[in-house]
Design a protein around this motif. Sequence first.
Motif, PDB file in Angstrom:
ATOM      1  N   GLY A 181       0.819  -1.209   0.000  1.00 27.66           N
ATOM      2  CA  GLY A 181       0.000   0.000   0.000  1.00 27.66           C
ATOM      3  C   GLY A 181       0.850   1.255   0.000  1.00 27.66           C
ATOM      4  O   GLY A 181       0.534   2.240  -0.692  1.00 27.66           O
ATOM      5  N   VAL A 182       1.939   1.230   0.755  1.00 31.88           N
ATOM      6  CA  VAL A 182       2.853   2.380   0.787  1.00 31.88           C
ATOM      7  C   VAL A 182       3.592   2.511  -0.540  1.00 31.88           C
ATOM      8  O   VAL A 182       3.770   3.616  -1.067  1.00 31.88           O
ATOM      9  N   TYR A 183       4.020   1.371  -1.102  1.00 33.51           N
ATOM     10  CA  TYR A 183       4.648   1.402  -2.425  1.00 33.51           C
ATOM     11  C   TYR A 183       3.694   2.004  -3.464  1.00 33.51           C
ATOM     12  O   TYR A 183       4.105   2.736  -4.366  1.00 33.51           O
ATOM     13  N   LEU A 188       1.377   4.261  -3.001  1.00 30.47           N
ATOM     14  CA  LEU A 188       1.364   5.723  -2.858  1.00 30.47           C
ATOM     15  C   LEU A 188       2.618   6.330  -3.462  1.00 30.47           C
ATOM     16  O   LEU A 188       2.553   7.355  -4.146  1.00 30.47           O
ATOM     17  N   SER A 245       2.332   6.169  -7.301  1.00 30.21           N
ATOM     18  CA  SER A 245       1.253   6.935  -7.923  1.00 30.21           C
ATOM     19  C   SER A 245       1.749   8.263  -8.482  1.00 30.21           C
ATOM     20  O   SER A 245       1.351   8.670  -9.572  1.00 30.21           O
ATOM     21  N   ALA A 273      -0.220   3.551   8.133  1.00 31.07           N
ATOM     22  CA  ALA A 273       0.420   3.960   6.884  1.00 31.07           C
ATOM     23  C   ALA A 273      -0.352   3.436   5.680  1.00 31.07           C
ATOM     24  O   ALA A 273      -0.549   4.153   4.685  1.00 31.07           O
ATOM     25  N   SER A 322      -2.296   5.738   2.978  1.00 31.85           N
ATOM     26  CA  SER A 322      -1.959   5.594   1.555  1.00 31.85           C
ATOM     27  C   SER A 322      -3.214   5.322   0.738  1.00 31.85           C
ATOM     28  O   SER A 322      -3.424   5.922  -0.327  1.00 31.85           O
ATOM     29  N   ILE A 366      -4.794   7.740  -2.201  1.00 32.11           N
ATOM     30  CA  ILE A 366      -4.975   7.201  -3.553  1.00 32.11           C
ATOM     31  C   ILE A 366      -6.433   7.316  -3.989  1.00 32.11           C
ATOM     32  O   ILE A 366      -6.730   7.672  -5.131  1.00 32.11           O
ATOM     33  N   THR A 422       2.255  13.961  -3.447  1.00 29.73           N
ATOM     34  CA  THR A 422       2.100  12.552  -3.058  1.00 29.73           C
ATOM     35  C   THR A 422       3.433  11.956  -2.606  1.00 29.73           C
ATOM     36  O   THR A 422       3.468  11.123  -1.699  1.00 29.73           O
ATOM     37  N   ALA A 438       4.136  10.241   0.961  1.00 25.40           N
ATOM     38  CA  ALA A 438       4.758   8.916   1.026  1.00 25.40           C
ATOM     39  C   ALA A 438       6.035   8.955   1.856  1.00 25.40           C
ATOM     40  O   ALA A 438       6.346   8.014   2.590  1.00 25.40           O
ATOM     41  N   VAL A 453       5.343   8.840   5.586  1.00 28.26           N
ATOM     42  CA  VAL A 453       5.004   7.468   5.968  1.00 28.26           C
ATOM     43  C   VAL A 453       6.248   6.583   5.957  1.00 28.26           C
ATOM     44  O   VAL A 453       6.486   5.792   6.876  1.00 28.26           O
TER      45      VAL A 453
END
Length: 292
Positions: free
Chosen positions: A16-18, A20, A23, A145, A149, A153, A200, A204, A207
């Motif tokens: 999920g962090v990746y 964000l 994106s 986090a 994210s 998104i 963004t 990120a 986080v």
Amino acid sequence: MHLLIQAIILGLLAGGVYALMASGLTLAFGVMKVINVAQGAMIVAGAFLSYTLFTQLHIDPFVSIVLLAPLMFAFGVVLQLVFIRPLRSDEREELSLLVTWALALGIEGLLSVIYKTNYRSTITSYADKSWNVLGYRLSEVRVFAFLLSALIIVGLYVVLTRSEFGRSMRATVQNPTSARLLGVNVERVSAFGFGLSLATATAAGAVFGMIQPFNPGSHYDLISRLLSIIVLGGLGSLGGAIIAALFMGVTEAVFAAEISATWSSSTFFIVLIAILLLRPQGLFGSVERGAL
């Protein structure tokens, strides 16, 4: 089996962090055909800024995003006007690599002067807390986090699909010339798109600083992972980047748990080589690139 499921859970949270992180990189390429290899350095810069607000002013990293994102959006617009817009449109993809690489090195150098090269971590009061759900450990920081994210998104998706600016941006992605003929200010859309990409990245970074140690050189590893993700998902495809990020997060975590933690980061490069050989346009991309 317990270890495998625990790894999958951790992988999804990391993915999920990746997502964000990726994106913003996808957005920059989709709107301006700019391969922003400075995205990793911008994420690290966001981590340092959030770290500074936390250590000096005791502002929670999640709250710091509200303060930093608008400022970095404006900074991103300025960067686009000064460094990206002057590039010739027919050579923008190639020249953007050189320009954004120079930006990445400049950001790294500035951070090294200010913060030195020591590793830092944004350690909050809840950094070591976790929940036990059906026998599986869920780190509070990683869950928060992931949720943040996902929220950003979703907000980005709503902007792209429901707002006038989003429609202008998607028109610019599909055909800049036609969009300009229909009255879209392509230059302004591109500048705002790059600003949104940097905003963004800053979110990120805040986080990222809570879940992993970082120093000014951390952007090298980050950008290599992010490029693997957007190639896997399909250049310019936001949905593809999200799915690819979740897939790579799980793949890395499972590899670390079942095979080797030392070599787990190599999964990104293995997948990148495989996708370039078997399907160069990515899983969700088309031969003719475009569409967020």
